[in-house]
Write an enzyme that holds these catalytic residues in place. Structure first.
Site, PDB file in Angstrom:
ATOM      1  N   GLU A 322       0.468   4.300   0.111  1.00 31.54           N
ATOM      2  CA  GLU A 322       1.955   4.056  -0.082  1.00 31.54           C
ATOM      3  C   GLU A 322       2.125   4.961  -1.116  1.00 31.54           C
ATOM      4  O   GLU A 322       1.486   4.875  -2.383  1.00 31.54           O
ATOM      5  CB  GLU A 322       2.370   2.769  -0.420  1.00 31.54           C
ATOM      6  N   CYS A 323       2.994   5.832  -1.240  1.00 28.59           N
ATOM      7  CA  CYS A 323       3.507   6.678  -2.294  1.00 28.59           C
ATOM      8  C   CYS A 323       2.407   7.517  -2.859  1.00 28.59           C
ATOM      9  O   CYS A 323       2.175   8.615  -2.460  1.00 28.59           O
ATOM     10  CB  CYS A 323       4.493   5.972  -3.263  1.00 28.59           C
TER      11      CYS A 323
END
Length: 421
Positions: A322-323
């Site tokens: 994620e991210c």
């Protein structure tokens, strides 16, 4: 079972919510469970720093009412719970994600911290307006911040009590507290020594009647909420979670979820150059920071970790990111070289690319989450993974899938959405 529970809110951000939350967590630190309304990753780290126990996110957009209740009650293992709100009390109610929504669903009393500087009667009007905006609110008490003197406070208190039925005025916080003179609260709380935190808490609570505040805090806490999520199928696999200074943005319940989903969960630190074990089946890379100068130095110093992750990917094993995890899997962000596992290049922008709630339509299912980043994709392979801002129909690429690798800008709650690997 009766317990003392309180939600702290205000009319906006930067009104003193974190200050009051910090003080109360310090006061109750041996018996308190902290919570944070919304998708925040920073405040929960501050909460845990003081309370010495994890802070739990309660998000009314990503979770439905039954799920919200289960998460709250499941972690309510202390005598006291302090919930820090998000923005202003009603902000986010268009998405069911405001402090008001969380407090209403969980039947938790709310205290408003209000800025008293340069005003007195008008504060009563503000309280009355907040009371009347939604009749099913749980606003029970107020505390006045930035008060110049006890006389000033008594004047404010008199008008609130005269105009606002059912509101308990619990005290005040002095304007320009000496203990805060060199502290930018919320930015460097981790750097504060315990004695400094204790001093700030003492100064904040000096003129607050805690007995009076506690008189509105008692609620019934259930211990038998039905499990409102899909049953978790146990996988006979070793899951490796990377959790350190670079990859620190992970909800506490997501860690619990991984322990329930996998036979074994191993937590490693890339910043200590720990390698992904060769026997690992799954690697999880949460959000955080890899693009700042300080974080990138840690990236450069963790080549053993990087080589082991590249080897894991080359074997066709599973990776979820994620991210910041997505960026790390890419080739580079500006001049900073990353792992090169995915053929994606990024650049940093001065303007935010995303901030707020987003959803992703994946294989016929809608996954809800939150995104906040300043990076932009320069070059990447085509993808069908797009993120839709909740308030808009337009969408941009927000995730990539390559075999057993899934990486996205979206931060999600895995007990709710599951893991797409």
């Amino acid at each position: 079972m009766k317990k003392n529970v309180l939600l702290i809110s205000a009319i906006a951000s930067n009104q003193g919510k974190t200050l009051l939350t910090m003080a109360l967590l310090q006061h109750y630190k041996t018996s308190v469970r902290p919570y944070k309304c919304g998708p925040d990753f920073i405040d929960p780290q501050f909460h845990a720093r003081i309370a010495q126990t994890p802070s739990i996110n309660l998000d009314g957009y990503m979770m439905n009412e039954e799920q919200l209740r289960w998460v709250f009650h499941n972690y309510m293992d202390r005598d006291v719970a302090i919930l820090e709100g998000v923005m202003g009390y009603y902000d986010g109610m268009d998405k069911g994600a405001s402090a008001y929504d969380v407090a209403k669903i969980l039947h938790i009393p709310s205290v408003l911290i209000l800025d008293g500087s340069g005003s007195y009667i008008s504060i009563a009007a503000v309280v009355q307006g907040l009371q009347n905006f939604r009749k099913d609110n749980t606003i029970n008490a107020v505390i006045i911040n930035k008060v110049s003197s006890k006389m000033h406070y008594e004047l404010i208190k008199k008008h609130i009590e005269a105009e606002c039925e059912g509101i308990v005025v619990c005290g005040w916080i002095e304007k320009n507290l000496p203990s805060l003179s060199a502290t930018h609260l919320g930015l460097n709380l981790k750097e504060l020594e315990d004695k400094k935190i204790e001093k700030i808490a003492q100064d904040v609570l000096k003129n607050i009647e805690l007995d009076l505040l506690e008189s509105v805090m008692q609620i019934d806490v259930s211990t038998n909420e039905a499990y409102p999520f899909e049953k978790i199928e146990k996988k006979e696999e070793l899951c490796v979670l990377v959790k350190d200074k670079n990859f620190s943005f992970i909800y506490e319940d997501n860690i619990a979820y991984l322990r329930e989903r996998y036979k074994e969960l191993l937590i490693i630190e890339s910043t200590q150059d720990e390698a992904v074990p060769s026997q690992a089946d799954v690697v999880i890379l949460p959000g955080g920071y890899v693009e700042t100068q300080e974080a990138y130095k840690r990236v450069q110093a963790s080549q053993n970790f990087q080589r082991s992750l590249v080897a894991h990917a080359k074997e066709g094993k599973q990776i979820y990111a994620e991210c910041a995890g997505l960026i790390y899997l890419g080739k580079s962000i500006d001049e900073k070289q990353m792992s090169g596992i995915l053929p994606i290049t990024f650049t940093l922008t001065e303007k935010r690319e995303r901030l707020g709630y987003y959803k992703c339509e994946l294989e016929g299912e809608v996954i809800k989450g939150h995104a906040f980043h300043y990076s932009q994709v320069l070059q990447a392979p085509p993808t069908d993974i797009k993120l839709y801002k909740v308030s808009k129909k337009s969408a941009k690429e927000g995730g990539w899938r390559d075999g057993n690798i899934f990486a996205s800008y979206l931060h999600t709650m895995w007990r709710v959405s599951g893991l797409p690997i």
